[in-house]
Scaffold this active site. Structure first.
Site, PDB file in Angstrom:
ATOM      1  N   SER A  84       0.806  -1.224   0.000  1.00 47.65           N
ATOM      2  CA  SER A  84       0.000   0.000   0.000  1.00 47.65           C
ATOM      3  C   SER A  84       0.838   1.273   0.000  1.00 47.65           C
ATOM      4  CB  SER A  84      -0.948   0.015   1.198  1.00 47.65           C
ATOM      5  OG  SER A  84      -0.226  -0.103   2.414  1.00 47.65           O
ATOM      6  N   ASP A 126      -3.923   7.680   8.366  1.00 44.60           N
ATOM      7  CA  ASP A 126      -4.819   6.809   9.109  1.00 44.60           C
ATOM      8  C   ASP A 126      -3.995   6.107  10.184  1.00 44.60           C
ATOM      9  OD1 ASP A 126      -3.454   4.767   7.786  1.00 44.60           O
ATOM     10  OD2 ASP A 126      -5.046   4.385   6.337  1.00 44.60           O
ATOM     11  N   HIS A 157      -1.000   4.277   7.679  1.00 47.29           N
ATOM     12  CA  HIS A 157      -0.294   4.883   6.548  1.00 47.29           C
ATOM     13  C   HIS A 157       0.089   6.345   6.776  1.00 47.29           C
ATOM     14  CE1 HIS A 157      -2.884   1.625   4.910  1.00 47.29           C
ATOM     15  NE2 HIS A 157      -1.758   1.319   4.281  1.00 47.29           N
TER      16      HIS A 157
END
Length: 358
Positions: free
Chosen positions: A47, A332, A335
């Protein structure tokens, strides 16, 4: 009065010196890239570098909805797990051909977009193929298969010789490893029943080495590898472990894995004669967490989305966010913010300039 002004100037210089030392000469980067015919960035990972490949996969690990993308161009939610661009986007912009690295699986991708590189990365993936399989995302094996498809499309578009030139001069980027331990070892405890932490580190490094060898066989000559960040400083980890400070045991494992990765990269550099640069994401993020004022950051313990303690991905969907993400390390509970990705990109560009383009 003059003496006071002189002292003030000296104090300001000392305060700003760490910030100024991090500045990247974009003009110099573009000059070096042009001189070495670097026109393309090819990205593999999780990610941290997935611009939206997971959007079309049957997986819950997606970020193609608000508030993700809040500060992206036009506030679009592209699938990037941040409020804006990723480090690889900033690297691409610095090289000078495009402001973003598109997802290879983007249905709107055009043949011309292939010229300057794409990302094959998939959120929730890792060096261990099992990590990706647990989340129904693209393993590195899958990502390399899509890279082979990319080569087929590029050859059809510009021919074999030009394709070979682009690949030979391209910068390959690998960024992953967090999910292997966080998801596959600690949360689901599958690999922890088979390996000690050190044994699993060795296994991951062997997987990484195999992946790089595959890339080399397919034409890679330049590689930037981003190390694992301080996992124990992620808000989610601190919440799950009921800690208010970084979880030292998790950080030690990440630090040790990075040490093994660097050692293996030195060997790969010698045996495959590749140009290799390592980006110390661990040191960069930890420095921001420990010294936030150097980066004009106020919040290091929680993310910007929701409570900031546990939400990420689907659980962040539609939630309110902090007013100013530039004051946060984390977007978040897992991340980084766009600002942190820019800081990581700047360090990557320094490494790229010295190790790959010198």
């Amino acid at each position: 009065m003059a003496m006071r002004m002189t002292i003030l100037a000296l104090v300001l210089a000392l305060v700003l010196m760490p910030l100024l030392s991090r500045a990247v000469d974009i003009g110099r980067v573009r000059q070096l890239a042009a001189g070495h015919n670097v026109t393309s960035i090819l990205v593999f990972g999780d990610s941290s570098v997935d611009p939206g490949n997971n959007n079309i996969l049957q997986t819950t690990f997606k970020g193609n909805f608000p508030p993700y993308g809040k500060n992206f161009f036009d506030g679009r939610s592209t699938g990037r797990f941040s409020n804006g661009r990723l480090a690889t986007d900033f690297i691409a912009e610095a090289i000078g051909y495009t402001k973003i690295v598109p997802a290879f699986l983007d249905p709107n991708l055009k043949p011309a977009d292939l010229l300057h590189g794409v990302s094959f990365a998939s959120a929730a993936s890792g060096y261990d193929d099992l990590t990706a399989n647990l989340s129904s995302v693209l393993s590195v094996s899958n990502q390399l298969q899509y890279f082979r498809h990319y080569l087929i499309h590029l050859r059809k578009f510009i021919g074999v010789r030009k394709t070979n030139d682009i690949i030979k001069n391209a910068v390959f980027v690998i960024s992953m490893g967090t999910n292997d331990f966080l998801q596959n070892y600690y949360l689901q405890s599958i690999r922890s029943k088979q390996f000690t932490p050190e044994e699993y580190q060795n296994y991951l490094v062997s997987c990484m080495s195999h992946d790089i060898e595959q890339m080399h066989r397919l034409g890679a000559t330049r590689l930037v590898l981003v190390g694992v960040p301080p996992v124990g400083c992620m808000p989610l980890v601190k919440t799950l472990m009921d800690k208010t400070t970084c979880v030292d045991s998790y950080n030690k494992v990440a630090f040790s894995l990075n040490s093994k990765i660097r050692k293996k990269l030195a060997s790969i550099k010698a045996t495959l004669r590749m140009k290799v640069a390592f980006v110390d994401a661990y040191g960069i993020v930890q420095n921001a967490v420990n010294n936030p004022t150097l980066y004009d950051i106020d919040e290091t313990s929680k993310g910007c989305c929701g409570t900031g303690a546990i939400e990420y991905g689907d659980s962040c969907k539609g939630l309110s966010t902090c007013t100013d993400p530039t004051k946060y390390v984390f977007w978040d509970a897992v991340h980084p913010t766009e600002k942190m990705y820019k800081i990581i990109a700047d360090e990557a560009l320094k490494s790229l300039s010295v190790e790959l383009l010198s």
